[in-house]
Design an enzyme around this catalytic site. Structure first.
Site, PDB file in Angstrom:
ATOM      1  N   HIS A 141      37.332  25.188  28.748  1.00 18.69           N
ATOM      2  CA  HIS A 141      37.250  26.338  29.679  1.00 18.69           C
ATOM      3  C   HIS A 141      38.643  26.971  29.774  1.00 18.69           C
ATOM      4  CE1 HIS A 141      35.589  28.938  32.561  1.00 18.69           C
ATOM      5  NE2 HIS A 141      35.357  28.130  33.570  1.00 18.69           N
ATOM      6  N   CYS A 175      37.943  24.279  40.187  1.00 20.97           N
ATOM      7  CA  CYS A 175      37.572  25.517  39.484  1.00 20.97           C
ATOM      8  C   CYS A 175      36.450  26.266  40.199  1.00 20.97           C
ATOM      9  CB  CYS A 175      37.166  25.194  38.051  1.00 20.97           C
ATOM     10  SG  CYS A 175      35.756  24.078  37.946  1.00 20.97           S
ATOM     11  N   ASP A 190      36.345  18.633  39.794  1.00 21.30           N
ATOM     12  CA  ASP A 190      35.288  19.540  39.342  1.00 21.30           C
ATOM     13  C   ASP A 190      33.968  18.873  39.723  1.00 21.30           C
ATOM     14  OD1 ASP A 190      33.791  21.416  37.909  1.00 21.30           O
ATOM     15  OD2 ASP A 190      34.259  20.580  35.940  1.00 21.30           O
ATOM     16  N   ARG A 240      41.679  34.033  38.271  1.00 22.73           N
ATOM     17  CA  ARG A 240      40.832  34.238  37.092  1.00 22.73           C
ATOM     18  C   ARG A 240      40.878  35.708  36.677  1.00 22.73           C
ATOM     19  NH1 ARG A 240      36.602  30.799  35.773  1.00 22.73           N
ATOM     20  NH2 ARG A 240      36.355  32.248  34.036  1.00 22.73           N
ATOM     21  N   GLN A 290      39.774  29.315  32.732  1.00 24.44           N
ATOM     22  CA  GLN A 290      40.005  28.595  33.983  1.00 24.44           C
ATOM     23  C   GLN A 290      41.393  27.960  33.989  1.00 24.44           C
ATOM     24  OE1 GLN A 290      37.803  28.335  36.694  1.00 24.44           O
ATOM     25  NE2 GLN A 290      39.732  27.655  37.600  1.00 24.44           N
ATOM     26  N   ARG A 294      29.662  32.369  27.177  1.00 23.33           N
ATOM     27  CA  ARG A 294      29.501  31.090  27.884  1.00 23.33           C
ATOM     28  C   ARG A 294      28.318  30.386  27.227  1.00 23.33           C
ATOM     29  NH1 ARG A 294      29.627  29.617  34.240  1.00 23.33           N
ATOM     30  NH2 ARG A 294      31.815  29.843  33.728  1.00 23.33           N
TER      31      ARG A 294
HETATM   32  N1  NVA Z   1      32.279  21.520  34.560  1.00 19.49           N
HETATM   33  C1  NVA Z   1      31.597  22.637  35.155  1.00 19.49           C
HETATM   34  C2  NVA Z   1      32.505  23.807  35.243  1.00 19.49           C
HETATM   35  C3  NVA Z   1      31.885  25.013  35.898  1.00 19.49           C
HETATM   36  C4  NVA Z   1      32.841  26.174  35.943  1.00 19.49           C
HETATM   37  C5  NVA Z   1      30.367  22.949  34.334  1.00 19.49           C
HETATM   38  O1  NVA Z   1      30.416  22.845  33.105  1.00 19.49           O
HETATM   39  O2  NVA Z   1      29.331  23.277  34.924  1.00 19.49           O
HETATM   40  N1   CP Z   2      34.920  28.435  37.566  1.00 17.66           N
HETATM   41  C1   CP Z   2      33.948  29.122  36.967  1.00 17.66           C
HETATM   42  O1   CP Z   2      33.951  29.312  35.748  1.00 17.66           O
HETATM   43  O2   CP Z   2      32.984  29.583  37.802  1.00 17.66           O
HETATM   44  P1   CP Z   2      31.604  30.278  37.389  1.00 17.66           P
HETATM   45  O3   CP Z   2      30.722  29.185  36.812  1.00 17.66           O
HETATM   46  O4   CP Z   2      31.053  30.813  38.666  1.00 17.66           O
HETATM   47  O5   CP Z   2      31.862  31.338  36.384  1.00 17.66           O
END
Ligand code: NVA
Ligand code: CP
Length: 313
Positions: A134, A270, A229, A298, A137, A107
């Site tokens: 992502h 998500c 989101d 997931r 997801q 990540r």
């Molecule tokens: N768009 C959000 C998704 C989190 C799973 C982010 O990047 O924080």
């Molecule tokens: N949806 C998702 O990726 O959640 P987290 O940020 O908790 O991993």
């Protein structure tokens, strides 16, 4: 079963329709087996590394539990505990981790970091969220949509809010599976043009119609699926006030907006959700919401993906 052995999964662009369907089918099998308390140790002796440059609840826990259930092992690699944070290059990190691990999930803030990891790794790299995509997801979202709607082709999905990482991969995922998608985003917050163009090109193969608009009500009209989101993604905290002013209330999914969708529409998110911002509690806790199924899925899609990446199958 289509093996994906040694592929990198940085976005839905890395999977063709057959591969997506194989992952979903295998995920459905694993899900059914886990509900019957049958677990196959398909990844015995295999190890997954999990690099996190930013926080996570679902991604971290579902990958770690997924590896455990499959008889393998997962190692959490927080960025501050790695020499990466002290200046070791991504290239050297990738080369080193490839000597020990069977697969690496990362990540990251900058998608280029994932591209570098995949260039210098000899093991598969999975994107666990970047500033562009992502994929895990969206695989979970597609499994959830298929469970509720029993098909992809011809469905209408309305994306409301930020044209960012989740929206980007959803555009590609919908295009590849024949779902029509309209993204309603404020001006200046639309998905990047090159991603919309890739999606439109994919859509010509499946009949999926891809649209971007600034008008949420138009997008939601007769939609089968309404998705959103957070308005303030990880790394965007310095834009919080500006974003809240731009997005709220026009792009909030509330009972007024969602009533334009079909009566049997589903609401997706998500997570994590900021109640009262991108979605109201009555919608996320309401009868159209499938967000907990989405979060559960997931685990199942990632287990399937891990098996297909690390096994000959
Ligand atoms: N768009 C959000 C998704 C989190 C799973 C982010 O990047 O924080
Ligand atoms: N949806 C998702 O990726 O959640 P987290 O940020 O908790 O991993």
């Amino acid at each position: 079963m289509n093996s994906l052995k040694n592929k990198h999964i940085l976005s839905l662009q890395d999977l063709d329709l057959n591969e997506i369907i194989s992952i979903l089918d295998f995920a459905a099998t694993l899900k059914k087996e886990s509900k019957m308390d049958l677990s196959r140790k398909l990844l015995e002796g295999k190890t997954l590394g999990m690099v996190f440059q930013k926080p996570s609840t679902r991604t971290r826990v579902s990958f770690e539990i997924g590896m455990f259930q499959l008889g393998g092992h997962a190692i959490y690699l927080g960025i501050n505990d790695m020499q990466l944070s002290k200046g070791e290059t991504i290239e050297d990190t990738a080369r080193t981790l490839s000597l020990y691990l069977d697969c690496l999930m990362a990540r990251v803030y900058d998608h280029c970091d994932l591209e570098k990891l995949s260039t210098y790794s000899s093991i598969p790299i999975i994107n666990g969220l970047s500033d562009l995509f992502h994929p895990c997801q969206i695989l979970a979202d597609l499994l959830t949509i298929r469970e509720y709607k029993k098909k992809f082709n011809g469905l209408k999905l309305a994306w409301i809010g930020d044209g960012f990482n989740v929206c980007n991969d959803l555009l590609i995922g919908c295009a590849k599976t024949g779902i029509n998608i309209t993204a309603a985003c404020p001006s200046g917050y639309e998905p990047p043009e090159w991603i919309v163009n890739i999606s439109k090109k994919e859509g010509t193969k499946t009949g999926s119609i891809i649209k971007v608009t600034n008008e949420p009500i138009d997008a939601v009209q007769e939609a089968d699926i309404v998705a959103t989101d957070t308005f303030v993604s990880l790394g965007k905290d310095n834009e919080k006030i500006i974003r809240e002013n731009v997005f709220i209330p026009k792009y909030q999914v509330n009972s007024e907006l969602i009533k334009h969708a079909k009566d049997d529409a589903i609401f997706m998110h998500c997570l994590p959700a900021k109640r009262g911002q991108e979605v109201t509690s009555d919608v996320i806790d309401g009868k159209l919401s499938v967000v907990w199924k989405e979060a559960e899925n997931r685990l199942h899609v990632q287990k399937a993906l891990l098996c297909l990446l690390m096994r000959d199958n």
